[in-house]
Design an enzyme around this catalytic site. Structure first.
Site, PDB file in Angstrom:
ATOM      1  N   ASP A  48       0.849  -1.192   0.000  1.00  0.00           N
ATOM      2  CA  ASP A  48       0.000   0.000   0.000  1.00  0.00           C
ATOM      3  C   ASP A  48       0.887   1.245   0.000  1.00  0.00           C
ATOM      4  OD1 ASP A  48      -2.385  -1.484   0.144  1.00  0.00           O
ATOM      5  OD2 ASP A  48      -2.201  -1.642   2.312  1.00  0.00           O
ATOM      6  N   GLY A  49       0.373   2.322  -0.564  1.00  0.00           N
ATOM      7  CA  GLY A  49       1.116   3.575  -0.582  1.00  0.00           C
ATOM      8  C   GLY A  49       1.843   3.824  -1.882  1.00  0.00           C
ATOM      9  N   CYS A  50       1.715   2.913  -2.817  1.00  0.00           N
ATOM     10  CA  CYS A  50       2.351   3.078  -4.124  1.00  0.00           C
ATOM     11  C   CYS A  50       1.298   3.484  -5.142  1.00  0.00           C
ATOM     12  CB  CYS A  50       3.010   1.772  -4.571  1.00  0.00           C
ATOM     13  SG  CYS A  50       4.317   1.208  -3.474  1.00  0.00           S
ATOM     14  N   ALA A  51       1.645   4.372  -6.039  1.00  0.00           N
ATOM     15  CA  ALA A  51       0.711   4.802  -7.080  1.00  0.00           C
ATOM     16  C   ALA A  51       0.436   3.657  -8.053  1.00  0.00           C
ATOM     17  CB  ALA A  51       1.267   6.003  -7.831  1.00  0.00           C
ATOM     18  N   SER A  52       1.432   2.813  -8.271  1.00  0.00           N
ATOM     19  CA  SER A  52       1.298   1.658  -9.152  1.00  0.00           C
ATOM     20  C   SER A  52       0.945   0.434  -8.316  1.00  0.00           C
ATOM     21  CB  SER A  52       2.627   1.386  -9.869  1.00  0.00           C
ATOM     22  OG  SER A  52       3.084   2.542 -10.510  1.00  0.00           O
TER      23      SER A  52
END
Length: 136
Positions: A48-52
């Site tokens: 979690d926390g990634c744009a991808s």
């Protein structure tokens, strides 16, 4: 403290003339990395926390840390490959001692990634550190 694989990447970055070449090199590192099997692209391995979309599957063998990773974005796959070079093969107890921001700073990544990508890298590093801490 960096692995030999990470030092190789740092040396290559020193040799490359500009950021466009370095960016291409990161993408090539991602292309060279084995793909994560679809069976492991599940919520338990999702970061979690990634744009991808990003998945990290930790593997601890004989007290040494390793992981497989994948992303739906080529540059992020490359960043995963860089993190793999930084952490793979370390004793689990030494993972927390790696100053990832400083090591990645040697490559200039801090200055050349978007805020979203930087947040994603931080999220991946945190997942790696958390996994290793749980294994100690």
């Amino acid at each position: 403290m960096a692995t030999a694989a990470f030092e190789d990447i740092a040396e290559t970055f020193d040799f490359l003339e500009d950021w466009e070449e370095r960016y291409r090199h990161v993408i090539e590192l991602g292309r060279a990395m084995p793909a994560l099997e679809d069976t492991f692209k599940v919520a338990a391995y999702k970061v979690d926390g990634c744009a991808s979309q990003v998945w990290l599957r930790p593997q601890i063998t004989d007290g040494r840390f390793d992981f497989q990773g994948d992303s739906d974005a080529m540059i992020v796959r490359g960043l995963i490959a860089v993190l793999h070079a930084l952490y793979a093969g370390l004793p689990v107890a030494e993972v927390a001692a790696v100053d990832a921001p400083a090591e990645l700073g040697r490559l200039g990544l801090n200055d050349h990634l978007s805020a979203q990508r930087s947040n994603g890298v931080r999220a991946m590093v945190e997942r790696i550190r958390q996994t290793a801490a749980e294994a100690v």
